[in-house]
Motif scaffolding. Sequence first.
Motif, short mmCIF file in Angstrom:
data_model
loop_
_atom_site.label_atom_id
_atom_site.label_comp_id
_atom_site.label_asym_id
_atom_site.label_seq_id
_atom_site.Cartn_x
_atom_site.Cartn_y
_atom_site.Cartn_z
N ALA A 84 8.07 -2.42 -0.49
CA ALA A 84 7.92 -3.84 -0.16
C ALA A 84 6.45 -4.23 -0.04
O ALA A 84 5.68 -3.59 0.66
CB ALA A 84 8.65 -4.15 1.14
N ALA A 85 6.09 -5.30 -0.75
CA ALA A 85 4.71 -5.79 -0.69
C ALA A 85 4.48 -6.61 0.57
O ALA A 85 3.35 -6.71 1.05
CB ALA A 85 4.42 -6.65 -1.93
N VAL A 86 5.54 -7.22 1.10
CA VAL A 86 5.42 -8.03 2.31
C VAL A 86 6.78 -8.06 2.98
O VAL A 86 7.82 -8.00 2.33
CB VAL A 86 4.95 -9.46 1.97
N LEU A 87 6.77 -8.14 4.30
CA LEU A 87 7.98 -8.28 5.09
C LEU A 87 7.93 -9.64 5.79
O LEU A 87 7.06 -9.89 6.61
CB LEU A 87 8.09 -7.16 6.13
N VAL A 88 8.87 -10.51 5.43
CA VAL A 88 8.98 -11.82 6.08
C VAL A 88 9.93 -11.66 7.26
O VAL A 88 11.06 -11.18 7.11
CB VAL A 88 9.51 -12.90 5.12
N LEU A 89 9.48 -12.07 8.44
CA LEU A 89 10.25 -11.89 9.66
C LEU A 89 10.92 -13.19 10.08
O LEU A 89 10.32 -14.27 9.99
CB LEU A 89 9.34 -11.40 10.79
N GLY A 90 12.17 -13.08 10.54
CA GLY A 90 12.85 -14.22 11.11
C GLY A 90 12.20 -14.62 12.43
O GLY A 90 11.42 -13.84 13.00
N ALA A 96 7.68 -4.96 15.11
CA ALA A 96 7.05 -3.80 15.76
C ALA A 96 7.62 -2.50 15.23
O ALA A 96 8.83 -2.32 15.12
CB ALA A 96 7.27 -3.89 17.27
N GLY A 97 6.71 -1.58 14.88
CA GLY A 97 7.10 -0.26 14.41
C GLY A 97 7.43 -0.17 12.93
O GLY A 97 7.70 0.91 12.43
N LEU A 98 7.39 -1.31 12.24
CA LEU A 98 7.73 -1.30 10.82
C LEU A 98 6.46 -1.33 9.96
O LEU A 98 5.46 -1.96 10.33
CB LEU A 98 8.60 -2.51 10.49
N PRO A 99 6.47 -0.63 8.83
CA PRO A 99 5.27 -0.50 8.00
C PRO A 99 4.99 -1.75 7.17
O PRO A 99 5.83 -2.64 7.03
CB PRO A 99 5.62 0.68 7.08
N GLY A 100 3.78 -1.80 6.62
CA GLY A 100 3.44 -2.85 5.67
C GLY A 100 2.92 -4.13 6.28
O GLY A 100 2.70 -4.24 7.48
N ARG A 101 2.72 -5.11 5.41
CA ARG A 101 2.20 -6.42 5.82
C ARG A 101 3.34 -7.31 6.27
O ARG A 101 4.36 -7.42 5.59
CB ARG A 101 1.45 -7.07 4.65
N HIS A 102 3.17 -7.94 7.44
CA HIS A 102 4.20 -8.80 7.99
C HIS A 102 3.71 -10.26 8.02
O HIS A 102 2.54 -10.52 8.30
CB HIS A 102 4.54 -8.40 9.44
N VAL A 103 4.62 -11.17 7.75
CA VAL A 103 4.32 -12.61 7.91
C VAL A 103 5.54 -13.26 8.55
O VAL A 103 6.64 -12.72 8.55
CB VAL A 103 4.01 -13.29 6.56
N GLY A 104 5.32 -14.45 9.09
CA GLY A 104 6.44 -15.20 9.65
C GLY A 104 6.64 -14.91 11.12
O GLY A 104 5.70 -14.93 11.90
#
Length: 214
Positions: A84-90, A96-104
């Motif tokens: 995954a290149a990005v993780l969009v969060l609800g 927390a604890g998850l890898p990669g780039r987060h947005v949202g």
Amino acid sequence: MTPDRVAVSYRGREHTYRELLERVHRLASVLGVRRGDRVAFLGANQPAMVETFFAAGLLGAVFVPLNTRLAEPELRFILDDAEAAVLVLGEERDGAGLPGRHVGGAAYEELVASGSPEPIDEPVSQDDVCLIMYTSGTTGRPKGAMLTHANLTWNAVNLLVDVPLAHDEVVLISAPHVPHRGAGADAHPVRAQGRQGGAGAVVRRGAHVRPHRA
């Protein structure tokens, strides 16, 4: 087409199809991904899920919905396996604890507002992969099932054939977006109702539902 009809209703907020399209363009412009990249989403049923699905498709990227019931090690495996290149969060998640780039997350609305409403013109073929749905992994590691844009387009068409939706009807989306429900099922009512001029309602778990409207 009816761009000013309500497309999504959620917790008292409504967006028309015109507004939904603008929000999708804005989100797509700030995701920082390109064609073929994997865009993961983690969160309960909410407009951000639908918008991320369409934004990824608009960019030629691949949508990877994550099961909110999975434990952190299982989520980490899927994010790594999908690259995954990005993780969009609800809105309720912090990643927390998850890898990669987060947005949202709590800042999702600010993220959308910061984007450009200018249309994005990325060529996308019906044979391009649209999303990857991961199995539960009950007998081993979760496995990703790839579905194309054609798969989802015809699923939406089949929904219209089997369910005679009228222009003034509202579709309730209440079940969690997990693989056994069918890939892209959460967005099908919005796609299908858009052709009929109706509305798709997104209601998260625990929300009050008025049955006479659904």
